[in-house]
Design a protein around this motif. Structure first.
Motif, short mmCIF file in Angstrom:
data_model
loop_
_atom_site.label_atom_id
_atom_site.label_comp_id
_atom_site.label_asym_id
_atom_site.label_seq_id
_atom_site.Cartn_x
_atom_site.Cartn_y
_atom_site.Cartn_z
N ILE A 1 2.46 0.06 30.35
CA ILE A 1 3.30 0.91 31.20
C ILE A 1 4.46 1.47 30.39
CG2 ILE A 1 4.91 0.89 33.14
CD1 ILE A 1 3.09 -1.14 34.52
N THR A 2 5.10 0.60 29.60
CA THR A 2 6.25 1.03 28.79
C THR A 2 5.85 2.09 27.78
OG1 THR A 2 7.28 -1.15 29.03
CG2 THR A 2 8.08 0.25 27.24
N THR A 3 4.72 1.88 27.12
CA THR A 3 4.24 2.86 26.13
C THR A 3 3.99 4.21 26.78
OG1 THR A 3 3.23 1.15 24.75
CG2 THR A 3 2.42 3.40 24.47
N ASP A 4 3.27 4.21 27.90
CA ASP A 4 2.97 5.46 28.60
C ASP A 4 4.25 6.14 29.07
OD1 ASP A 4 0.32 4.92 28.18
OD2 ASP A 4 -0.15 4.42 30.25
N PHE A 5 5.18 5.35 29.58
CA PHE A 5 6.44 5.91 30.06
C PHE A 5 7.25 6.52 28.92
CE2 PHE A 5 11.00 5.30 30.90
CZ PHE A 5 11.15 6.06 32.04
N ASN A 6 7.37 5.79 27.81
CA ASN A 6 8.15 6.29 26.68
C ASN A 6 7.56 7.58 26.11
OD1 ASN A 6 9.97 4.22 26.91
ND2 ASN A 6 9.09 2.97 25.28
N ILE A 7 6.23 7.63 26.02
CA ILE A 7 5.57 8.84 25.53
C ILE A 7 5.88 10.01 26.46
CG2 ILE A 7 3.32 9.95 25.18
CD1 ILE A 7 2.28 7.25 24.19
N ALA A 8 5.78 9.75 27.78
CA ALA A 8 6.03 10.81 28.75
C ALA A 8 7.47 11.31 28.68
CB ALA A 8 5.72 10.31 30.16
N VAL A 9 8.42 10.39 28.50
CA VAL A 9 9.83 10.77 28.43
C VAL A 9 10.10 11.65 27.21
CG1 VAL A 9 12.15 9.87 27.99
CG2 VAL A 9 10.73 8.82 29.75
N VAL A 10 9.55 11.25 26.07
CA VAL A 10 9.78 12.04 24.84
C VAL A 10 9.13 13.41 24.96
CG1 VAL A 10 9.32 12.17 22.37
CG2 VAL A 10 10.03 9.99 23.38
N PHE A 11 7.92 13.47 25.50
CA PHE A 11 7.26 14.76 25.65
C PHE A 11 7.98 15.65 26.65
CE2 PHE A 11 3.57 13.02 23.42
CZ PHE A 11 3.18 14.12 22.68
N LEU A 12 8.55 15.05 27.69
CA LEU A 12 9.34 15.81 28.65
C LEU A 12 10.56 16.41 27.97
CD1 LEU A 12 9.85 16.74 31.55
CD2 LEU A 12 11.04 14.57 31.95
N PHE A 13 11.21 15.62 27.11
CA PHE A 13 12.36 16.13 26.37
C PHE A 13 11.94 17.30 25.48
CE2 PHE A 13 14.79 16.31 22.44
CZ PHE A 13 16.08 16.47 22.92
N LEU A 14 10.82 17.15 24.77
CA LEU A 14 10.35 18.22 23.88
C LEU A 14 10.02 19.48 24.68
CD1 LEU A 14 8.04 16.20 21.46
CD2 LEU A 14 10.37 16.99 21.07
N LYS A 15 9.45 19.30 25.86
CA LYS A 15 9.12 20.44 26.71
C LYS A 15 10.39 21.18 27.13
CE LYS A 15 6.73 21.64 31.02
NZ LYS A 15 5.99 21.09 32.19
N GLU A 16 11.41 20.40 27.52
CA GLU A 16 12.68 21.01 27.91
C GLU A 16 13.35 21.69 26.72
OE1 GLU A 16 14.18 21.25 30.96
OE2 GLU A 16 12.22 20.59 31.68
N LEU A 17 13.25 21.06 25.56
CA LEU A 17 13.85 21.65 24.35
C LEU A 17 13.19 22.98 24.02
CD1 LEU A 17 15.89 21.06 22.04
CD2 LEU A 17 13.99 20.08 20.75
N LYS A 18 11.87 23.02 24.13
CA LYS A 18 11.14 24.26 23.83
C LYS A 18 11.45 25.34 24.86
CE LYS A 18 6.52 26.06 22.86
NZ LYS A 18 6.96 26.70 21.61
N SER A 19 11.54 24.94 26.14
CA SER A 19 11.82 25.94 27.18
C SER A 19 13.22 26.51 27.04
CB SER A 19 11.65 25.30 28.56
OG SER A 19 12.64 24.31 28.79
N THR A 20 14.13 25.72 26.45
CA THR A 20 15.52 26.18 26.28
C THR A 20 15.70 26.99 25.01
OG1 THR A 20 16.34 24.20 27.43
CG2 THR A 20 17.92 25.43 26.11
N LEU A 21 15.12 26.51 23.91
CA LEU A 21 15.33 27.16 22.61
C LEU A 21 14.14 27.95 22.11
CD1 LEU A 21 17.18 24.20 20.83
CD2 LEU A 21 18.20 26.18 21.97
N GLY A 22 12.96 27.72 22.73
CA GLY A 22 11.77 28.44 22.30
C GLY A 22 11.36 28.07 20.88
N ASN A 23 10.73 28.99 20.19
CA ASN A 23 10.27 28.74 18.82
C ASN A 23 11.40 28.78 17.80
OD1 ASN A 23 7.58 28.51 19.67
ND2 ASN A 23 7.28 30.75 19.57
N SER A 24 12.59 29.14 18.26
CA SER A 24 13.73 29.21 17.34
C SER A 24 14.49 27.90 17.26
CB SER A 24 14.69 30.32 17.78
OG SER A 24 15.21 30.04 19.07
N SER A 25 13.94 26.83 17.85
CA SER A 25 14.63 25.55 17.85
C SER A 25 14.92 25.09 16.43
CB SER A 25 13.77 24.49 18.55
OG SER A 25 14.36 23.20 18.41
#
Length: 311
Positions: free
Chosen positions: A258-282
């Motif tokens: 559960i912890t592994t799946d949760f941690n992976i999901a949290v990091v990917f959610l952060f990356l998704k938000e980072l990309k949506s905010t900064l796009g390819n210019s991150s």
């Protein structure tokens, strides 16, 4: 090029390579978190507290280096065993946020981007986020975690004999059996102590699936002999506590999954938000790399930096 050293397989550390425009590179040796001893609330013995994460230490070293050499830098490759944290206590900015902030500053001032590689997903608090999750919390079909019982049933686990000892001591078998009716109380005491020793020894050596642990306990308990007046009650008491220990210990692989799946999901959610905010210019890019990262890391430097000279 200076020699590189690999971080310990399990101990958190961070290191970096700064690639320069003139074809050279600077290696930042691995750094480890800073700790201090603190008094535990529930114990007289001190415990350790992380006062500074390895990423923030390395960020400071790199930033200081860039003040004099930033204009000569082509790019930075940053490695941390665990992905940068996304939550800190005491109003301290998480390392992931610090890296985004500093990568933006470095890109704005010197024109290069920063790559961060990691091996393990840390998420919000690493492997301890679900440490208090119990079997009763997930055993109902209405629980979101209920499917993990089935998912993890083929994962073997060890038993914790301390769990069994504590429960037996707390509940006391003598509160369950008609002790006063037994004529030879000394023999009964010795039989019970011997049985508990055997079960603790079995627990300490038992490794396998839930069903296997239960069968071993049942077989061992059925081999004991007590006074006929208390035998059934004794078997019932020992079986109940053994089965409860097995159930509690079966949560180990479930919590880990559960912890592994949760941690992976949290990091990917952060990356998704980072990309949506900064796009390819991150200014910051993150990659998960395998445990044997060091060899792959050296190959990466050779392919990108030496053979093709594209950096």
């Amino acid at each position: 090029m200076k020699s590189l050293q690999e971080c310990s397989n399990e101990k958190q550390c961070a290191s970096a390579v700064v690639f320069l425009k003139d074809g050279k590179c600077e290696i930042f040796a691995e750094v480890y978190p800073h700790y201090r001893n603190k008094k535990s609330k529930n114990s007289d013995s001190p415990s350790t507290e992380v006062t500074k994460h390895s990423e923030e230490i390395l960020i400071g070293q790199i930033d200081e280096y860039l003040q004099s050499n930033g204009i000569h830098v082509q790019s930075i490759l940053f490695y941390t065993l665990n992905s940068p944290c996304l939550k800190r206590e005491k109003h301290t900015d998480p390392c992931m946020f610090k890296l985004v902030e500093m990568a933006h500053q470095w890109q704005s001032k010197f024109g290069f981007s920063t790559v961060v590689a990691f091996t393990k997903f840390w998420g919000l608090s690493g492997p301890n986020f679900f440490k208090d999750l119990t079997y009763s919390d997930i055993s109902s079909p209405s629980s979101d975690f209920y499917p993990y019982i089935e998912t993890c049933k083929t994962i073997p686990f060890k038993l914790n004999s301390k769990d069994f000892r504590n429960n037996v001591k707390k509940r006391s078998i003598y509160n369950t059996i008609p002790y006063v009716e037994v004529s030879d109380k000394r023999k009964l005491d010795n039989d019970i102590k011997s049985a508990l020793r055997d079960l603790v020894k079995l627990a300490e050596s038992s490794f396998g699936l839930r069903k296997e642990h239960l069968e071993r306990g049942e077989e061992k308990i059925s081999s004991f002999t007590f006074d006929p007046l208390v035998q059934d009650k004794s078997f019932e008491f020992l079986t109940k506590n053994w089965n409860e220990m097995v159930t509690n210990c079966s949560m180990s692989p479930i919590r880990e999954k559960i912890t592994t799946d949760f941690n992976i999901a949290v990091v990917f959610l952060f990356l998704k938000e980072l990309k949506s905010t900064l796009g390819n210019s991150s200014p910051l890019r993150l990659y998960c790399v395998p445990q044997n990262w060091f060899r792959e890391y050296v190959k990466l430097i050779k392919i990108l930096y030496v053979d093709h000279n594209i950096m």
